[in-house]
Structure formats: C-alpha cells, structure tokens
Write a protein that holds these residues in place. Structure first.
Motif, mmCIF file in Angstrom:
data_model
loop_
_atom_site.group_PDB
_atom_site.id
_atom_site.type_symbol
_atom_site.label_atom_id
_atom_site.label_comp_id
_atom_site.label_asym_id
_atom_site.label_seq_id
_atom_site.Cartn_x
_atom_site.Cartn_y
_atom_site.Cartn_z
ATOM 1 N N SER A 53 -0.342 -14.897 6.532
ATOM 2 C CA SER A 53 0.072 -14.303 7.800
ATOM 3 C C SER A 53 -1.066 -13.676 8.584
ATOM 4 C CB SER A 53 1.158 -13.251 7.559
ATOM 5 O OG SER A 53 0.657 -12.173 6.795
ATOM 6 N N TYR A 54 -2.202 -13.404 7.927
ATOM 7 C CA TYR A 54 -3.334 -12.851 8.668
ATOM 8 C C TYR A 54 -4.627 -13.383 8.070
ATOM 9 C CZ TYR A 54 -5.497 -9.807 12.045
ATOM 10 O OH TYR A 54 -6.199 -9.359 13.137
ATOM 11 N N GLU A 71 1.165 -13.143 2.141
ATOM 12 C CA GLU A 71 2.156 -12.070 2.331
ATOM 13 C C GLU A 71 3.378 -12.351 1.456
ATOM 14 O OE1 GLU A 71 4.729 -9.878 5.828
ATOM 15 O OE2 GLU A 71 2.924 -10.988 6.411
ATOM 16 N N GLY A 100 3.339 -7.615 -0.296
ATOM 17 C CA GLY A 100 3.438 -7.928 1.120
ATOM 18 C C GLY A 100 2.234 -7.555 1.947
ATOM 19 N N THR A 102 -0.176 -7.544 4.865
ATOM 20 C CA THR A 102 0.004 -8.037 6.230
ATOM 21 C C THR A 102 -1.296 -8.118 7.021
ATOM 22 O OG1 THR A 102 0.436 -5.792 7.010
ATOM 23 C CG2 THR A 102 2.354 -7.134 6.414
ATOM 24 N N HIS A 103 -2.371 -7.553 6.496
ATOM 25 C CA HIS A 103 -3.618 -7.490 7.264
ATOM 26 C C HIS A 103 -4.770 -7.377 6.281
ATOM 27 C CE1 HIS A 103 -6.681 -5.843 10.098
ATOM 28 N NE2 HIS A 103 -6.000 -6.521 10.993
ATOM 29 N N TYR A 116 1.958 -3.874 3.151
ATOM 30 C CA TYR A 116 3.125 -3.297 3.809
ATOM 31 C C TYR A 116 4.214 -2.929 2.799
ATOM 32 C CZ TYR A 116 7.051 -2.814 7.057
ATOM 33 O OH TYR A 116 8.138 -2.335 7.761
ATOM 34 N N HIS A 157 0.123 -1.182 7.539
ATOM 35 C CA HIS A 157 0.239 -2.408 8.322
ATOM 36 C C HIS A 157 -1.100 -2.978 8.773
ATOM 37 C CE1 HIS A 157 2.395 -5.455 10.425
ATOM 38 N NE2 HIS A 157 3.546 -4.820 10.365
ATOM 39 N N ARG A 308 3.862 -12.773 17.600
ATOM 40 C CA ARG A 308 3.444 -11.939 16.475
ATOM 41 C C ARG A 308 1.980 -11.512 16.578
ATOM 42 N NH1 ARG A 308 5.357 -11.036 11.155
ATOM 43 N NH2 ARG A 308 3.691 -10.436 9.719
ATOM 44 N N SER A 353 1.647 -17.163 12.893
ATOM 45 C CA SER A 353 1.572 -15.723 12.659
ATOM 46 C C SER A 353 0.315 -15.091 13.209
ATOM 47 C CB SER A 353 1.686 -15.426 11.156
ATOM 48 O OG SER A 353 0.638 -16.092 10.454
#
Length: 358
Positions: A53-54, A71, A100, A102-103, A116, A157, A308, A353
């Motif tokens: 996702s990132y 993620e 999870g 996210t970054h 996250y 996040h 997103r 994403s």
C-alpha cells in the motif's frame, strides 16, 4: 533526481504504483512517464508483495532500490530491484513485528514503518545489499481519542524524517498527536523526544513540510482539516498555530463523510493540495509568504473514486491521484498562477494505493 530506464535508444522516465493485491491490484507496477504530457504507460508489474500500500525509494549497490510495506497482519516489508522494467524482489518479506503497516520511510541507514494496526513504529537496518535486516527496535504508541469507532487505541499512520535529518516524526490517528523522535543510527533505537497534541478527534493521518523547513502541515482524516504547525528543527519542537478546512463551507452538510488522505506542498511553497476520499475531490489551498496561513481556494474532482494518495511529479507541474475504488491513477496539469489542477488523463490501475516517482 528522476530515475530513468534505457530501452533501445529511448530514455524512459519511470514511476511506480502500489496497489492492494487482495482487492485485485497488480501489486507493484512500473510505469513510463511521458515528460511532455505526463501520460503513464505500464512497463511491468509484480505481485510478489501482498498489499503493497505504500512505497519508498532508497539506494542499493546497483542503484535505486524500491521498498514496499505489506499491509497485512502480521505486517512485513520488502525490497525490490527496479533496474529493469519489471520490479524484482530482493530476498523475501521481512516481518516488522507489527500489524497493518501503512507507511514507510528511510532515515539514518534504517527503514521505518508506521504500523496502523498495532499502533507502533518499527525500525529495521538496511543491509549492504539494500535489503532490510531483522527488526532493531519497535516503539509502541500509547493513548486514545474521543472517536469510539476509530480512536480506541493508537494507530500510527505515517513516519518520516524531518528536512534536517535529525528527527523522525510519527503521525498517530488514534492518539491525535505527532511524536518527535530521535533515532540512534548505531543501534536503531527510536526514542520519543516530544509529543505534540492536536485538537481531540481530528485524527491526524499525514504531514508534509514547507520547502523552507520552518512549517509542517498535518492533514486530519477524521476532521477534514489541515493543522498548520511551526517546526523548530534545532529544538525538535512542533507547535500548532492554526487549523483550516479543506472543504468549502457547507460542503459536508447532509453528505457522506469525507476522509482526507494525503497532503502535498508545492516546490515554491505557495500552494498546498489535499486528496479527499468521500467527497472525491482535490483541495487547493494558498499559503501566505510566511507559510503560516493556509486559505482554501477551491476544490476539483479527483478524476475517480476514493483518492488514497496524491503526489507531485519531479518538475512540480503535475499532480497524480491514486483513486483506489475506481481503480485508476489520474494526472492533472497545475496552473502555475492559481495552483488549480486540471485533469489531463488517467491510467487503469485496479485498487491503486500510492504513486511514487523514481
């Protein structure tokens, strides 16, 4: 610096798209970028990393290395060789000892992830070959917020270094705060230096720095606003000084909730843009000469559904929005006088994403 790949006699400017494989996405997709029109063309993709996702860029022994979060629960990271048109995993997935992520970002020879699900930040050393090593440390966040649906626990996040490179900032949606941390480059230990409290219930998601480094702009997901902060790099101090809505007055009355996702500042520090899920818009805010006052100018359609991510190209002349639920990446030409983006095209990208330029 923009990465290039050579194919025959042609030089190809590249970018990379992350997408959710669990929702039909391709994983990590390499795309060619037309320097004149901004149009994207798919070069190749790999689904070797689940739900990347990132993405973040670093330097490996052969040139540029791409890093991706996975993620998932438990979460992981991966390194990819991007010297060819199809990204190639370097080794396997590396657990981050958190859920999870996210970054992620690189700082002081380490790869950091914002987890996250578990509300923590993990630190992994980057080894000589460019791959991440085992987790060196995990910094757990503590606290909660007033939103009983989203803030019962910490939810880290975003994690990123400040422009001076002396500090690492962690943005936590669950605790309505930003932690300023010191990273020990020798051990990978992350220590909280200070914690800045934002207005309760705002749910901070991401922040971006002014190009001059003296201000930061925190985008709030649970309240569609931007919090303007002064940033003192010498002291490692973040001070909120104002909050501005990213939606026109009355835009949210009777409408579905809006959840802003990303904030971007122009290279010259005159404009700030946000991507707004739910409203499916991009907001344009003008910054005054000091960088301390943000004024909403207008909003425009994001070109799809559920934007997103939002990113500037290296020239600063175009914005790219990753529209997750409509499955596309749309690009926009920016009016240099007003900062208003005008949609110029899109590329199909299922469950998109994020977008990153190499």
């Amino acid at each position: 610096m923009t990465d290039t790949a050579v194919s025959g006699d042609d030089v190809v400017v590249r970018a990379f798209i992350g997408s959710f494989t669990s929702a039909g996405g391709r994983g990590v997709t390499a795309v060619a970028v037309d320097p004149e029109s901004g149009a994207l063309t798919v070069l190749g993709a790999t689904d070797a990393v689940p739900d990347p996702s990132y993405l973040a860029l670093g330097h490996g022994p052969g040139g540029r290395t791409l890093y991706a979060v996975s993620e998932t629960e438990p979460g992981a990271v991966a390194a990819l060789d991007i010297s060819a048109d199809v990204p190639r995993p370097l080794g396997g997935l590396r657990p981050v000892d958190g859920d999870g992520p996210t970054h992620l970002a690189l700082a002081a020879g380490h790869l950091l992830t914002a987890n996250y699900g578990s509300g923590s930040v993990s630190v992994l050393p980057v080894r000589a070959g460019g791959t991440p090593g085992p987790v060196a440390s995990v910094l757990p966040h503590t606290g909660s917020g007033p939103d009983r649906d989203r803030q019962l626990a910490p939810h880290a996040h975003q994690v990123l270094p400040d422009p001076s490179g002396n500090w690492v900032l962690g943005v936590d949606l669950g605790t309505d705060s930003v932690r300023v941390c010191a990273l020990d480059p020798a051990t990978g230990e992350l220590r909280v230096h200070d914690e800045t409290r934002l207005r309760p219930g705002t749910g901070p998601r991401h922040l971006a720095f002014h190009p001059e480094g003296g201000h930061a702009y925190v985008l709030n997901e649970l309240a569609p606003t931007v919090t303007v902060c002064r940033w003192n790099a010498a002291a490692g101090a973040l001070e909120p000084v104002g909050e501005t809505s990213v939606l026109p007055e009355g835009a949210g009355d009777g409408a579905a909730p809006t959840y802003p996702s990303e904030v971007v500042v122009s290279h010259d520090g005159r404009f700030l843009w946000t991507a707004n899920r739910g409203a499916d818009t991009l907001s344009v805010l003008a910054l005054d000469a000091t960088g301390e006052r943000a004024t909403l100018v207008t909003t425009v359609d994001c070109g799809g559904h559920w934007p997103r991510d939002l990113v500037l190209d290296p020239t600063g002349r175009r914005l790219y929005a990753a529209n997750e639920r409509s499955g596309d990446v749309s690009w926009f030409d920016i009016d240099p006088e007003t900062g208003v983006p005008r949609r110029a095209g899109s590329l199909a990208a299922p469950a998109a994403s994020c977008v990153i330029f190499a």
